[in-house]
Design an enzyme around this catalytic site. Structure first.
Site, PDB file in Angstrom:
ATOM      1  N   VAL A 241       0.836  -1.210   0.000  1.00  0.00           N
ATOM      2  CA  VAL A 241       0.000   0.000   0.000  1.00  0.00           C
ATOM      3  C   VAL A 241       0.877   1.269   0.000  1.00  0.00           C
ATOM      4  O   VAL A 241       0.860   2.056   0.930  1.00  0.00           O
ATOM      5  CB  VAL A 241      -0.996   0.002   1.178  1.00  0.00           C
ATOM      6  CG1 VAL A 241      -2.086  -1.014   0.939  1.00  0.00           C
ATOM      7  CG2 VAL A 241      -0.291  -0.292   2.508  1.00  0.00           C
ATOM      8  N   HIS A 242       1.614   1.468  -1.079  1.00  0.00           N
ATOM      9  CA  HIS A 242       2.527   2.605  -1.173  1.00  0.00           C
ATOM     10  C   HIS A 242       1.841   3.928  -0.829  1.00  0.00           C
ATOM     11  O   HIS A 242       2.222   4.639   0.108  1.00  0.00           O
ATOM     12  CB  HIS A 242       3.097   2.708  -2.587  1.00  0.00           C
ATOM     13  CG  HIS A 242       3.821   1.498  -3.071  1.00  0.00           C
ATOM     14  ND1 HIS A 242       5.067   1.138  -2.612  1.00  0.00           N
ATOM     15  CD2 HIS A 242       3.477   0.572  -4.002  1.00  0.00           C
ATOM     16  CE1 HIS A 242       5.465   0.041  -3.242  1.00  0.00           C
ATOM     17  NE2 HIS A 242       4.517  -0.322  -4.085  1.00  0.00           N
ATOM     18  N   ASP A 243       0.838   4.295  -1.628  1.00  0.00           N
ATOM     19  CA  ASP A 243       0.220   5.620  -1.494  1.00  0.00           C
ATOM     20  C   ASP A 243      -0.621   5.746  -0.235  1.00  0.00           C
ATOM     21  O   ASP A 243      -0.656   6.812   0.397  1.00  0.00           O
ATOM     22  CB  ASP A 243      -0.640   5.929  -2.728  1.00  0.00           C
ATOM     23  CG  ASP A 243       0.200   6.074  -3.983  1.00  0.00           C
ATOM     24  OD1 ASP A 243       1.417   6.330  -3.868  1.00  0.00           O
ATOM     25  OD2 ASP A 243      -0.355   5.926  -5.093  1.00  0.00           O
TER      26      ASP A 243
END
Length: 314
Positions: A241-243
């Protein structure tokens, strides 16, 4: 809440960008005032349409969406990320069209106007290439000086890249813009692969908000293609879940452990292009230093995301 922090999201939706927008809308600590779009995962017109549709999904078509830079500052972006996010950017899921049209103002002008008019500091979460933010810094320095906190999803201090051996996608998409932003005096937190790669939303977590109602079901459907990509690219059973992790830090400052570092972006044409060179020899006292995220409680971050997304359906 009367003391909600004004928030702008600069984004290129994108599967994980869509998740990040929904997380912001589910969080009472922040007041999402504006979404600006930028080239990146797919073409500008498509990411702008995606942003409008994600806001409409959550019942927030009132949030204005302003389209920004359609290309990088100097060299064209070598490739998009349709192979990761689907040709239209949302994992093959077609959300209902929004009744709202895009704001007629260019993104940078809309952002500058909001910053100059706000009586309180504004947090800006930049979760795509940094072209719009670089244009703001260069063209509207007084407005850029009103940013309370810039939270950037991008780069890597010690884990290499995800689009080349050296570079993370957002920075690689416009290294010259990233260098402008990361060498400015805007108070910046850099949320890179060092903390995003260990933070995995499992299929069990996805099922929790998928079962909460129609918004959760749509979010889960959008994520399915990303689950397949994460399995192939990172060997994990879930979604990196980068962002959304960057938005978590924007919503709840201090979620990530940061250290003040000097950061330089490689803007050469060689194999290191787009690499964030983070000087980890010492804590920096420079006015242009960046707070680099180096530690994360991944389980707590994922729980924050899952529990908030479940709220969108009541």
């Amino acid at each position: 809440m009367t003391d909600r922090t004004p928030l702008v999201i600069d984004t290129d939706p994108g599967i994980d960008d869509a998740l990040a927008i929904l997380l912001a809308l589910a969080s009472p600590e922040v007041d999402l005032r504006l979404v600006t779009t930028v080239h990146g995962n797919v073409e500008l017109a498509q990411v702008t349409e995606n942003a409008l549709r994600v806001l409409h999904l959550a019942g927030r078509s009132d949030v204005p969406v302003a389209a920004g830079a359609r290309s990088s500052l100097v060299h064209p972006q070598p490739e998009r990320a349709g192979h990761v996010h689907g040709a239209a950017g949302l994992g093959g899921v077609e959300l209902a069209p929004s009744p709202a049209a895009a704001d007629p103002r260019p993104a940078v002008a809309a952002l500058a106007e909001l910053l100059l008019a706000s009586p309180t500091p504004v947090t800006v979460a930049a979760i795509g290439p940094l072209t719009n933010i670089a244009l703001l810094v260069a063209g509207y320095p007084e407005a850029a000086g009103r940013i309370g906190r810039l939270v950037v999803m991008g780069g890597s201090a010690g884990r290499g890249g995800n689009v080349t051996a050296a570079a993370e996608f957002n920075i690689w998409s416009d290294p010259e813009a990233a260098q402008v932003v990361l060498s400015s005096a805007v108070p910046t937190v850099l949320v890179g692969l060092d903390v995003t790669l260990p933070t995995v939303l499992t299929e069990e977590g996805i099922a929790r908000f998928a079962g909460a109602g129609p918004v959760g079901r749509s979010a889960a459907a959008i994520l399915q293609e990303y689950v397949d990509h994460a399995r192939d690219a990172y060997g994990v059973a879930g979604v990196v879940v980068h962002d959304a992790l960057a938005l978590t830090e924007a919503i709840a400052p201090g979620t990530l452990g940061t250290v003040r570092r000097d950061v330089v972006v490689d803007t050469t044409a060689g194999p290191g292009r787009g690499q964030t060179l983070v000087d980890r020899r010492a804590v920096s006292r420079s006015s242009t230093a960046v707070e680099v995220a180096e530690t994360v409680d991944s389980a707590a971050a994922v729980e924050f995301l899952v529990s908030r997304l479940a709220r969108l359906d009541g």
